[in-house]
Motif scaffolding. Structure first.
Motif, PDB file in Angstrom:
ATOM      1  N   ASN A 180     -79.062  46.618  66.801  1.00  0.00           N
ATOM      2  CA  ASN A 180     -79.151  45.818  68.019  1.00  0.00           C
ATOM      3  C   ASN A 180     -79.907  44.522  67.770  1.00  0.00           C
ATOM      4  OD1 ASN A 180     -77.847  47.771  69.603  1.00  0.00           O
ATOM      5  ND2 ASN A 180     -79.765  48.867  69.962  1.00  0.00           N
ATOM      6  N   MET A 181     -79.623  43.546  68.604  1.00  0.00           N
ATOM      7  CA  MET A 181     -80.407  42.319  68.610  1.00  0.00           C
ATOM      8  C   MET A 181     -81.090  42.189  69.962  1.00  0.00           C
ATOM      9  SD  MET A 181     -79.349  38.360  67.888  1.00  0.00           S
ATOM     10  CE  MET A 181     -79.372  38.626  66.120  1.00  0.00           C
ATOM     11  N   LEU A 182     -82.312  41.696  69.953  1.00  0.00           N
ATOM     12  CA  LEU A 182     -83.077  41.487  71.182  1.00  0.00           C
ATOM     13  C   LEU A 182     -83.554  40.039  71.199  1.00  0.00           C
ATOM     14  CD1 LEU A 182     -84.434  42.579  73.767  1.00  0.00           C
ATOM     15  CD2 LEU A 182     -86.417  43.169  72.351  1.00  0.00           C
ATOM     16  N   ILE A 183     -83.293  39.344  72.291  1.00  0.00           N
ATOM     17  CA  ILE A 183     -83.748  37.969  72.474  1.00  0.00           C
ATOM     18  C   ILE A 183     -85.024  38.008  73.320  1.00  0.00           C
ATOM     19  CG2 ILE A 183     -83.159  35.685  73.365  1.00  0.00           C
ATOM     20  CD1 ILE A 183     -80.193  36.556  73.165  1.00  0.00           C
ATOM     21  N   LEU A 184     -86.096  37.448  72.784  1.00  0.00           N
ATOM     22  CA  LEU A 184     -87.352  37.333  73.523  1.00  0.00           C
ATOM     23  C   LEU A 184     -87.542  35.865  73.886  1.00  0.00           C
ATOM     24  CD1 LEU A 184     -89.721  39.682  71.475  1.00  0.00           C
ATOM     25  CD2 LEU A 184     -88.335  40.220  73.478  1.00  0.00           C
ATOM     26  N   VAL A 216     -76.608  43.212  72.212  1.00  0.00           N
ATOM     27  CA  VAL A 216     -77.714  42.276  72.398  1.00  0.00           C
ATOM     28  C   VAL A 216     -78.396  42.568  73.725  1.00  0.00           C
ATOM     29  CG1 VAL A 216     -76.234  40.534  73.482  1.00  0.00           C
ATOM     30  CG2 VAL A 216     -78.374  39.829  72.397  1.00  0.00           C
ATOM     31  N   GLY A 217     -79.732  42.415  73.735  1.00  0.00           N
ATOM     32  CA  GLY A 217     -80.518  42.574  74.944  1.00  0.00           C
ATOM     33  C   GLY A 217     -81.382  41.343  75.167  1.00  0.00           C
ATOM     34  N   LEU A 218     -82.098  41.316  76.277  1.00  0.00           N
ATOM     35  CA  LEU A 218     -82.915  40.161  76.646  1.00  0.00           C
ATOM     36  C   LEU A 218     -84.210  40.634  77.281  1.00  0.00           C
ATOM     37  CD1 LEU A 218     -83.238  37.035  77.209  1.00  0.00           C
ATOM     38  CD2 LEU A 218     -82.187  37.506  79.442  1.00  0.00           C
ATOM     39  N   ALA A 219     -85.319  40.003  76.883  1.00  0.00           N
ATOM     40  CA  ALA A 219     -86.609  40.229  77.537  1.00  0.00           C
ATOM     41  C   ALA A 219     -87.310  38.889  77.661  1.00  0.00           C
ATOM     42  CB  ALA A 219     -87.464  41.216  76.740  1.00  0.00           C
ATOM     43  N   ASN A 265     -85.419  49.124  63.668  1.00  0.00           N
ATOM     44  CA  ASN A 265     -84.075  48.693  63.268  1.00  0.00           C
ATOM     45  C   ASN A 265     -83.464  47.722  64.268  1.00  0.00           C
ATOM     46  OD1 ASN A 265     -83.896  50.243  60.846  1.00  0.00           O
ATOM     47  ND2 ASN A 265     -83.576  52.064  62.110  1.00  0.00           N
ATOM     48  N   CYS A 266     -84.246  46.805  64.772  1.00  0.00           N
ATOM     49  CA  CYS A 266     -83.769  45.823  65.744  1.00  0.00           C
ATOM     50  C   CYS A 266     -84.002  44.419  65.187  1.00  0.00           C
ATOM     51  CB  CYS A 266     -84.507  45.987  67.074  1.00  0.00           C
ATOM     52  SG  CYS A 266     -83.937  44.880  68.383  1.00  0.00           S
ATOM     53  N   ASP A 267     -83.015  43.555  65.334  1.00  0.00           N
ATOM     54  CA  ASP A 267     -83.161  42.154  64.955  1.00  0.00           C
ATOM     55  C   ASP A 267     -83.647  41.384  66.176  1.00  0.00           C
ATOM     56  OD1 ASP A 267     -82.269  42.199  62.227  1.00  0.00           O
ATOM     57  OD2 ASP A 267     -80.280  42.619  63.008  1.00  0.00           O
ATOM     58  N   ILE A 268     -84.841  40.814  66.102  1.00  0.00           N
ATOM     59  CA  ILE A 268     -85.474  40.149  67.236  1.00  0.00           C
ATOM     60  C   ILE A 268     -85.468  38.648  67.000  1.00  0.00           C
ATOM     61  CG2 ILE A 268     -87.598  39.909  68.566  1.00  0.00           C
ATOM     62  CD1 ILE A 268     -88.274  42.795  67.734  1.00  0.00           C
ATOM     63  N   VAL A 269     -84.979  37.912  67.990  1.00  0.00           N
ATOM     64  CA  VAL A 269     -85.001  36.450  67.952  1.00  0.00           C
ATOM     65  C   VAL A 269     -85.927  35.974  69.057  1.00  0.00           C
ATOM     66  CG1 VAL A 269     -83.673  34.330  68.130  1.00  0.00           C
ATOM     67  CG2 VAL A 269     -82.671  36.323  67.022  1.00  0.00           C
ATOM     68  N   GLY A 311     -90.637  48.060  61.802  1.00  0.00           N
ATOM     69  CA  GLY A 311     -89.358  48.139  61.103  1.00  0.00           C
ATOM     70  C   GLY A 311     -88.289  47.256  61.695  1.00  0.00           C
ATOM     71  N   ASN A 312     -88.693  46.177  62.353  1.00  0.00           N
ATOM     72  CA  ASN A 312     -87.743  45.224  62.930  1.00  0.00           C
ATOM     73  C   ASN A 312     -87.820  43.905  62.162  1.00  0.00           C
ATOM     74  OD1 ASN A 312     -87.132  46.944  65.375  1.00  0.00           O
ATOM     75  ND2 ASN A 312     -89.313  46.568  65.720  1.00  0.00           N
ATOM     76  N   SER A 313     -86.739  43.156  62.184  1.00  0.00           N
ATOM     77  CA  SER A 313     -86.797  41.783  61.683  1.00  0.00           C
ATOM     78  C   SER A 313     -87.106  40.861  62.851  1.00  0.00           C
ATOM     79  CB  SER A 313     -85.467  41.382  61.027  1.00  0.00           C
ATOM     80  OG  SER A 313     -84.467  41.193  62.016  1.00  0.00           O
ATOM     81  N   VAL A 314     -87.921  39.852  62.610  1.00  0.00           N
ATOM     82  CA  VAL A 314     -88.338  38.928  63.669  1.00  0.00           C
ATOM     83  C   VAL A 314     -88.074  37.498  63.200  1.00  0.00           C
ATOM     84  CG1 VAL A 314     -90.225  38.114  65.121  1.00  0.00           C
ATOM     85  CG2 VAL A 314     -90.108  40.529  64.483  1.00  0.00           C
ATOM     86  N   THR A 315     -87.316  36.768  63.998  1.00  0.00           N
ATOM     87  CA  THR A 315     -87.034  35.362  63.724  1.00  0.00           C
ATOM     88  C   THR A 315     -87.534  34.528  64.889  1.00  0.00           C
ATOM     89  OG1 THR A 315     -85.058  35.887  62.445  1.00  0.00           O
ATOM     90  CG2 THR A 315     -85.238  33.646  63.275  1.00  0.00           C
ATOM     91  N   MET A 316     -88.263  33.459  64.606  1.00  0.00           N
ATOM     92  CA  MET A 316     -88.751  32.577  65.651  1.00  0.00           C
ATOM     93  C   MET A 316     -87.979  31.271  65.608  1.00  0.00           C
ATOM     94  SD  MET A 316     -90.738  29.715  66.332  1.00  0.00           S
ATOM     95  CE  MET A 316     -91.285  29.090  67.906  1.00  0.00           C
ATOM     96  N   TRP A 317     -87.404  30.896  66.744  1.00  0.00           N
ATOM     97  CA  TRP A 317     -86.744  29.600  66.890  1.00  0.00           C
ATOM     98  C   TRP A 317     -87.511  28.775  67.921  1.00  0.00           C
ATOM     99  CZ3 TRP A 317     -80.726  30.673  67.169  1.00  0.00           C
ATOM    100  CH2 TRP A 317     -80.260  30.847  65.859  1.00  0.00           C
TER     101      TRP A 317
END
Length: 378
Positions: free
Chosen positions: A220-224, A264-267, A323-327, A348-354
């Protein structure tokens, strides 16, 4: 004497028609106003339809219909309507004249300038006699709604988290271990669950062995999304354009991810309009219907802070998912946010900051973003 009689007759006629129109002009009269469509994107042009029907034998010499709409719904120039616009709202008037048993329909072209949820609440209808000496007024309640989705930004999808990729291309599904697909066994490692122990392999090798699972497509991907336009922001946003751009980028990321068949989810630390003071969180899912849900939620986001972004990151870390890809989309970044995001990586998640672009520098801003604490290059 003749002139006197003519004068008296004229006065009687004026009085009589005034009384008659004042009593009957708004009877058997129906009015409808509605949007031709109920959803659109910011920048789209839609139609607003007015329909007026006179269901009696007495004609209606004139009617004035007045209402108030948000200024973000812009009428096309040259429309048969009088508009007085302010910074937040606009008052507009429509004028009609109807014969007996007649129906009149007018279509106005409106451009939705900004995302949001816009309602048609009420209109005031004023009618009168031929000379405008006697007026009658009524108010009608309307019940129609227009949801304006945010623009979907064209995001650099190739810069999304590398764990979502396989080889040189983005896969149709994210890759995570599937506990139902056993591919063999391996040595026990600290952190492995006791349920994973392969007792037969352990007895055969003389060392503790656990099941080795194959991989399946359920990542899954999660947008913060951070509403704070600067450090130490209080509740209100001062730089609204940059947060609006952040919402557009969130929509762009969601569309790109769902377009690849992913979830994909959103928070965000923003509340929904008229929903209290709670932050907004949508669980991850995939498909067209979920994308429409995300767009509707983004259309209803209110530009105010429910909690600090650090608190939001700490809450997400406390949920313990893996196991979540976080943007992360934020207008700024600092050591405190880096430390809070490290807890998500530790799970255990990947975190990317834009960093949210402040101008038309989308690609440059994305290229200067960080993934797992390191810079990303296109």
């Amino acid at each position: 004497m003749f002139i006197l009689w003519v004068f008296l007759f004229a006065l009687a006629a004026i009085y009589g028609q005034g009384r008659m129109f004042k009593r009957f002009v708004l009877r058997e009269l129906s009015y409808q106003r509605k949007f031709q469509q109920h959803t659109c994107f910011a920048g789209d042009e839609i139609e607003l339809v007015e329909q007026l029907e006179n269901r009696k034998s007495l004609p209606v010499p004139w009617l004035r219909v007045e209402s108030q709409l948000p200024a973000q719904l812009q009428f096309r120039q040259g429309e048969n309507i009088e508009v007085s616009s302010g910074s937040l709202y606009q008052n507009h008037r429509s004028f009609f004249s109807l014969g007996s048993y007649k129906r009149l329909t007018r279509t106005h072209h409106i451009k939705a300038l900004k995302r949001g949820c816009y309602r048609l609440n009420s209109v005031t209808i004023t009618g009168g006699d031929l000379l405008g000496l006697h007026l009658l007024q009524t108010q009608l309640q309307l019940n129609d709604e227009l949801i304006v989705y945010p623009r979907i930004a064209d995001v650099p999808f190739h810069l999304l988290p590398s764990r979502s990729m396989q080889g040189e291309y983005a896969v149709k599904r994210f890759i995570v271990p599937d506990p139902f697909v056993v591919a063999g066994s391996r040595e026990y490692q600290p952190g492995d669950s006791m349920k994973q122990i392969n007792w037969k392999a352990s007895a055969r090798t003389g060392e503790l062995q656990v099941h080795h699972y194959d991989f399946t497509a359920e990542r899954n991907m999660l947008i913060l999304l951070n509403v704070e336009d600067k450090e130490l922001m209080w509740r209100s946003v001062t730089n609204e354009p940059i947060i609006e751009r952040g919402i557009e980028w969130a929509a762009g990321i969601a569309a790109a991810v769902i377009g690849q068949g992913m979830a994909v989810g959103l928070a965000t630390n923003m509340p929904l309009v008229k929903s209290g003071l709670d932050s907004t969180r949508i669980e991850g899912n995939r498909g067209h219907e979920h994308m429409l849900l995300l767009l509707e939620v983004m259309a209803n986001l209110q530009l105010s802070s429910t909690e600090t972004f650090i608190q939001l990151l700490e809450y997400e870390a406390s949920l313990g998912y893996t196991n979540c890809d976080i943007v992360i989309l934020s207008a700024y970044w600092n050591d405190a946010l880096e430390l809070a995001s490290a807890e998500l990586r530790g799970n255990g998640n990947s975190v990317t900051m834009w960093e949210i672009p402040r101008a038309d520098s989308d690609t440059r801003s994305a290229e200067s973003s960080r993934q797992d604490g390191e810079g990303i290059s296109a």
